[in-house]
Scaffold this motif. Structure first.
Motif, mmCIF file in Angstrom:
data_model
loop_
_atom_site.group_PDB
_atom_site.id
_atom_site.type_symbol
_atom_site.label_atom_id
_atom_site.label_comp_id
_atom_site.label_asym_id
_atom_site.label_seq_id
_atom_site.Cartn_x
_atom_site.Cartn_y
_atom_site.Cartn_z
ATOM 1 N N ILE A 102 0.832 -1.212 0.000
ATOM 2 C CA ILE A 102 0.000 0.000 0.000
ATOM 3 C C ILE A 102 0.864 1.259 0.000
ATOM 4 O O ILE A 102 0.538 2.238 -0.666
ATOM 5 C CB ILE A 102 -1.056 0.026 1.137
ATOM 6 N N ALA A 133 -1.675 2.609 6.532
ATOM 7 C CA ALA A 133 -2.933 2.893 5.826
ATOM 8 C C ALA A 133 -3.384 4.325 6.092
ATOM 9 O O ALA A 133 -3.877 5.005 5.180
ATOM 10 C CB ALA A 133 -4.012 1.898 6.245
ATOM 11 N N VAL A 174 -1.373 6.576 3.938
ATOM 12 C CA VAL A 174 -1.878 6.520 2.562
ATOM 13 C C VAL A 174 -3.116 7.407 2.421
ATOM 14 O O VAL A 174 -3.224 8.202 1.479
ATOM 15 C CB VAL A 174 -2.161 5.052 2.151
ATOM 16 N N ARG A 175 -4.041 7.294 3.367
ATOM 17 C CA ARG A 175 -5.243 8.148 3.344
ATOM 18 C C ARG A 175 -4.873 9.621 3.462
ATOM 19 O O ARG A 175 -5.412 10.467 2.744
ATOM 20 C CB ARG A 175 -6.211 7.750 4.463
ATOM 21 N N TRP A 205 -5.005 9.164 -0.909
ATOM 22 C CA TRP A 205 -5.285 7.905 -1.609
ATOM 23 C C TRP A 205 -6.301 7.062 -0.848
ATOM 24 O O TRP A 205 -6.399 7.149 0.364
ATOM 25 C CB TRP A 205 -3.994 7.110 -1.786
ATOM 26 N N THR A 206 -6.988 6.218 -1.579
ATOM 27 C CA THR A 206 -7.911 5.238 -1.014
ATOM 28 C C THR A 206 -7.460 3.854 -1.458
ATOM 29 O O THR A 206 -7.252 3.626 -2.658
ATOM 30 C CB THR A 206 -9.352 5.482 -1.523
ATOM 31 N N VAL A 207 -7.279 2.952 -0.511
ATOM 32 C CA VAL A 207 -6.941 1.573 -0.875
ATOM 33 C C VAL A 207 -8.179 0.942 -1.492
ATOM 34 O O VAL A 207 -9.262 0.964 -0.896
ATOM 35 C CB VAL A 207 -6.459 0.761 0.339
ATOM 36 N N VAL A 242 -6.577 -5.430 -1.926
ATOM 37 C CA VAL A 242 -5.305 -6.072 -1.603
ATOM 38 C C VAL A 242 -5.436 -7.549 -1.930
ATOM 39 O O VAL A 242 -6.449 -8.179 -1.605
ATOM 40 C CB VAL A 242 -4.956 -5.892 -0.104
ATOM 41 N N ILE A 275 -6.640 -1.846 7.339
ATOM 42 C CA ILE A 275 -6.523 -0.971 6.172
ATOM 43 C C ILE A 275 -7.704 -0.013 6.063
ATOM 44 O O ILE A 275 -7.590 1.067 5.489
ATOM 45 C CB ILE A 275 -6.420 -1.822 4.884
ATOM 46 N N ALA A 304 -1.394 -4.320 -4.012
ATOM 47 C CA ALA A 304 -2.451 -3.409 -3.563
ATOM 48 C C ALA A 304 -2.714 -2.394 -4.656
ATOM 49 O O ALA A 304 -1.807 -1.961 -5.360
ATOM 50 C CB ALA A 304 -2.029 -2.689 -2.284
ATOM 51 N N SER A 305 -3.973 -2.006 -4.789
ATOM 52 C CA SER A 305 -4.310 -0.917 -5.692
ATOM 53 C C SER A 305 -4.872 0.224 -4.866
ATOM 54 O O SER A 305 -5.558 0.006 -3.860
ATOM 55 C CB SER A 305 -5.296 -1.369 -6.768
ATOM 56 N N VAL A 306 -4.543 1.449 -5.297
ATOM 57 C CA VAL A 306 -5.036 2.637 -4.640
ATOM 58 C C VAL A 306 -5.592 3.583 -5.705
ATOM 59 O O VAL A 306 -5.187 3.538 -6.864
ATOM 60 C CB VAL A 306 -3.934 3.363 -3.809
#
Length: 167
Positions: A58, A91, A94-95, A99-101, A104, A130, A162-164
């Motif tokens: 992530i 996580a 990342v937020r 970004w938003t996960v 996964v 996450i 993982a994609s975001v």
């Protein structure tokens, strides 16, 4: 697919990898789930290779560092640290980066333990850390067909993707 304002959302993918050797013990910790076994994983933190690989995936997808930079093994505060807690902090980072996960996908490579028997609680723990629904997380196990250090039962390797999204 365009946003309401006509802009296109950003989409990124990250890959994480981790491995740990087996040592003395009575269970392995994977994705925050304690699995009875004839050994444990050895590491600086709690040695949760699944949580470590997902953390790197992530962070990498959002281009926000890696687990070693965020939680260095040279910092005594990370000795025996809870890896699900570290994943939650990553996580949040990342937020905070906008970004938003999205999802996964995890592959655990080992001869034992059997991952399928513990899949659902592992998905639940990862999803909670996450901040995504459990159906956005998948965990699967593969053997190494008795080849190499994994095949000899010396340890476990984990690959996570993982994609975001943003925007």
């Amino acid at each position: 697919m365009a946003n309401v304002d006509g802009s296109r959302p950003e989409f990124r993918v990250g890959i994480g990898y981790d491995s740990h050797r087996f040592g003395p013990g009575d269970g392995v910790l994977l994705a925050g789930v304690r699995i009875p076994a004839a050994h444990s994983l050895v590491g600086h933190s709690d040695a949760d290779a699944v949580a470590h690989a997902v953390t790197d995936a992530i962070l990498g997808a959002a281009a926000l560092g890696d687990i070693g930079a965020l939680f260095p093994d040279t910092d005594a505060a990370n000795t025996n640290r809870n890896s699900i807690e570290m994943l939650g902090i990553a996580a949040e980072r990342v937020r905070d980066g906008g970004w938003t996960v999205a999802n996964v996908d995890v592959t655990v490579v080992c001869e034992a333990p059997n991952i399928a028997q513990h899949r659902d609680p592992m998905r639940t723990m990862l999803a909670a850390a996450i901040g995504v629904p459990a159906d956005a997380v998948w965990v699967k196990g593969k053997t190494n067909e008795r080849m190499g250090w994994i095949g000899r039962g010396e340890g476990i390797a984990v690959i996570a993707v993982a994609s975001v999204t943003r925007g």
